[in-house]
Scaffold this motif. Structure first.
Motif, PDB file in Angstrom:
ATOM      1  N   LEU A   1      98.762 -13.539  37.442  1.00 65.40           N
ATOM      2  CA  LEU A   1      98.532 -14.113  36.142  1.00 65.40           C
ATOM      3  C   LEU A   1      99.732 -13.471  35.322  1.00 65.40           C
ATOM      4  O   LEU A   1     100.341 -14.101  34.502  1.00 65.40           O
TER       5      LEU A   1
ATOM      6  N   ASN B   1     102.882 -13.409  36.303  1.00 65.44           N
ATOM      7  CA  ASN B   1     104.057 -14.378  36.472  1.00 65.44           C
ATOM      8  C   ASN B   1     103.690 -15.644  35.586  1.00 65.44           C
ATOM      9  O   ASN B   1     104.803 -15.954  35.192  1.00 65.44           O
TER      10      ASN B   1
ATOM     11  N   ILE C   1      92.302  -2.600  35.617  1.00 72.46           N
ATOM     12  CA  ILE C   1      92.784  -3.999  35.455  1.00 72.46           C
ATOM     13  C   ILE C   1      92.057  -4.932  36.125  1.00 72.46           C
ATOM     14  O   ILE C   1      92.096  -6.187  35.279  1.00 72.46           O
TER      15      ILE C   1
ATOM     16  N   TYR D   1      91.193  -8.725  34.335  1.00 74.70           N
ATOM     17  CA  TYR D   1      91.794  -9.771  35.103  1.00 74.70           C
ATOM     18  C   TYR D   1      91.084 -10.831  35.558  1.00 74.70           C
ATOM     19  O   TYR D   1      91.348 -12.128  35.533  1.00 74.70           O
TER      20      TYR D   1
ATOM     21  N   PHE E   1     103.762  -4.394  35.928  1.00 74.30           N
ATOM     22  CA  PHE E   1     102.284  -5.305  36.109  1.00 74.30           C
ATOM     23  C   PHE E   1     102.488  -6.377  37.177  1.00 74.30           C
ATOM     24  O   PHE E   1     101.951  -6.647  38.110  1.00 74.30           O
TER      25      PHE E   1
ATOM     26  N   MET F   1      99.942   1.801  40.701  1.00 72.89           N
ATOM     27  CA  MET F   1      98.622   2.174  40.861  1.00 72.89           C
ATOM     28  C   MET F   1      98.337   2.347  42.608  1.00 72.89           C
ATOM     29  O   MET F   1      97.106   2.262  42.605  1.00 72.89           O
TER      30      MET F   1
ATOM     31  N   ALA G   1      98.905  -0.172  44.988  1.00 69.12           N
ATOM     32  CA  ALA G   1      98.566  -1.293  45.513  1.00 69.12           C
ATOM     33  C   ALA G   1      99.456  -1.545  46.668  1.00 69.12           C
ATOM     34  O   ALA G   1      99.192  -1.740  47.871  1.00 69.12           O
TER      35      ALA G   1
ATOM     36  N   SER H   1      94.272  -7.696  46.206  1.00 68.80           N
ATOM     37  CA  SER H   1      95.016  -6.335  46.158  1.00 68.80           C
ATOM     38  C   SER H   1      94.655  -5.249  45.210  1.00 68.80           C
ATOM     39  O   SER H   1      94.562  -4.066  45.713  1.00 68.80           O
TER      40      SER H   1
HETATM   41  N1  TYR Z   1     101.040  -8.329  39.955  1.00 73.34           N
HETATM   42  C1  TYR Z   1      99.868  -8.963  39.486  1.00 73.34           C
HETATM   43  C2  TYR Z   1     100.194  -9.965  38.667  1.00 73.34           C
HETATM   44  O1  TYR Z   1     101.473 -10.262  38.128  1.00 73.34           O
HETATM   45  C3  TYR Z   1      98.739  -8.198  38.918  1.00 73.34           C
HETATM   46  C4  TYR Z   1      98.451  -6.661  39.490  1.00 73.34           C
HETATM   47  C5  TYR Z   1      98.814  -5.709  38.955  1.00 73.34           C
HETATM   48  C6  TYR Z   1      98.291  -7.046  41.009  1.00 73.34           C
HETATM   49  C7  TYR Z   1      98.477  -4.206  39.632  1.00 73.34           C
HETATM   50  C8  TYR Z   1      98.168  -5.823  41.497  1.00 73.34           C
HETATM   51  C9  TYR Z   1      98.211  -4.285  40.889  1.00 73.34           C
HETATM   52  O2  TYR Z   1      98.195  -3.280  41.576  1.00 73.34           O
HETATM   53  O3  TYR Z   1      99.371 -10.712  38.105  1.00 73.34           O
END
Ligand code: TYR
Length: 445
Positions: free
Chosen positions: A24, A26, A98, A102, A223, A229, A231, A320
């Motif tokens: 989301l 992007n 998140i 999300y 993000f 965090m 991932a 993830s």
């Molecule tokens: N990267 C994802 C996005 O752009 C969101 C996301 C954020 C996923 C933090 C993983 C994470 O660790 O929507």
């Protein structure tokens, strides 16, 4: 002890990690942020941050994961201990936060898929679409049902495991995502009048740029690349020593950034072609775009494809985020993957309820002047992710630098020529720049 899983192939890993990054952030966030922050100027600042700090922190995370074959908390504990596992703990906390909001937005995309099939969105007037959107997100029940459906899908993939769940889903969903994206871009840039939107995204207007813009671009970079965090620590922990980790980090960064730019090229030209406002904010994809689709021949089909694209992107990212938490419970708490996925999934669903209700029933309820949804977003993207990235850089640069260099060279025994450049970034540039931008953005400096 059960042997730790590995990715089945290099492509599988890259697709899973790109699946995490492309989401989301992007497709929903990036175009409206560019729209609100001066188009091309925002894009340039964003690109500069992504390919310096972003790429470096991505590599740092993957290396921490691969060196330890551990989850975000366990990795720090294994390498150094002391207070360092707290960085991982903040990451796990960020994952809860998140994913809770999300999943609410991801739920909206499922509902909008349904709405595009039933023809409920075939309306040309953005004001009418605005009230449909406003009415839907303020409803106390319906968005929660979609939030539950989305969390259930996420849990379903994660509980199937790394290889047969996450990797398999990514290998099907990511190519589908690219195909949908291409079809939609071709449609958008061939609309009469689309050129203005392309020009808006590509020609920088620096008069709108302030430190707030730079800080927005930095949180967006973290993000969007899924950094700060753990991932990428978690996904990196399933990598074998045979893989060229630096080139994988480069691919993931490049794919994520290309999708953000492509989403801009999909959305902004269409918005300009029909004379809508590019700075419509978060409503751009749920209000303005349906109006754009309603103007097109076979618009419902394109609308359906668009919301499917958004839903797929959200699912591989949500997976993830859940995996960060589940990996911790599986590795360090001895809980089965199945139970960890289901229990954590339910808790995150519950935590998402106030975020969803803050769009309606709980609209008046404010903490520090922010509604619950905005507060969750602020705490995680503005604070936890950049701060996490800062400490991850310091950790790799100062605490485990020697081992990190070895890990980078593990696949062929050759230390790459750029290693000291990366060293300077993780030791000095990234921590200082993140701290500076963070303090500027908060108005402290
Ligand atoms: N990267 C994802 C996005 O752009 C969101 C996301 C954020 C996923 C933090 C993983 C994470 O660790 O929507």
């Amino acid at each position: 002890m059960i042997k730790r899983e590995h990715w089945g192939s290099r492509l599988g890993f890259i697709l899973a990690a790109a699946g995490s990054a492309v989401g989301l952030g992007n497709i929903w966030k990036f175009p409206y942020m560019a729209g609100e922050n001066g188009g091309g100027a925002f894009l340039l600042i964003y690109l500069a941050l992504v390919f310096t700090i972003g790429l470096s922190v991505m590599l740092a995370e993957m290396v921490i994961g691969r060196m330890t074959a551990k989850n975000a908390i366990g990795a720090f504990a294994k390498l150094k201990g002391g207070a360092w596992p707290l960085v991982g703990l903040c990451g796990v906390a960020a994952a809860f936060i998140i994913l809770s909001f999300y999943s609410v937005v991801a739920g909206w995309t499922i509902s909008y898929m349904v709405k595009s099939i039933t023809g409920a969105l075939a309306i040309e007037d953005p004001a009418a679409l605005g009230s449909i959107f406003g009415g839907f997100i303020a409803d106390p029940v319906s968005p929660l049902i979609y939030h539950a459906i989305f969390m259930a899908l996420t849990v379903f993939v994660v509980l199937a495991g790394v290889g047969s769940g996450i990797e398999r889903a990514s290998k099907i969903l990511m190519p589908a995502l690219f195909a949908l994206l291409l079809v939609l871009i071709v449609r958008s840039v061939t609309l009469p009048g689309a050129g203005e939107g392309i020009a808006f995204l590509l020609s920088p207007d620096f008069s709108k740029v302030t430190w707030a813009t730079v800080s927005e671009a930095l949180s967006q970079a973290f993000f969007s690349l899924s950094l700060g965090m753990g991932a990428m620590i978690t996904y990196g922990s399933y990598l074998s020593k045979k893989e060229n980790i630096a080139s994988s980090a480069g691919w993931v960064t490049l794919l994520d950034t290309s999708v953000a730019v492509m989403a801009g090229l999909l959305i902004l030209p269409a918005v300009f072609a029909f004379g809508f406002d590019p700075s419509a904010g978060p409503g751009l994809t749920f209000i303005t775009l349906p109006a754009v689709f309603a103007h097109m021949p076979m618009g419902s089909i394109f609308a359906f494809m668009f919301f499917l694209l958004l839903g797929i992107a959200a699912l591989t990212s949500a997976v993830s985020i859940l995996e960060v938490v589940v990996a911790y419970f599986v590795d360090d708490r001895g809980i089965s993957r199945k139970w960890a996925s289901i229990t954590v999934g339910v808790i995150i669903f519950l935590l998402g309820i106030p975020s969803s209700l803050s769009m309606g029933l709980m609209g008046e309820f404010k903490i520090f002047g922010l509604g619950f949804f905005d507060l969750m977003d602020y705490v995680s993207s503005k604070l936890l992710l950049p701060i996490g990235g800062l400490f991850i850089s310091l950790f790799v640069g100062w605490v485990v630098w020697g081992k990190a260099k070895e890990d980078i060279a593990a696949h062929n025994g050759v230390v790459p020529f750029w290693i000291n450049g990366w060293g300077i970034i993780v030791k000095f540039i990234a921590p200082l720049a993140i701290a500076f931008i963070l303090l500027k953005g908060l108005g402290v400096l």
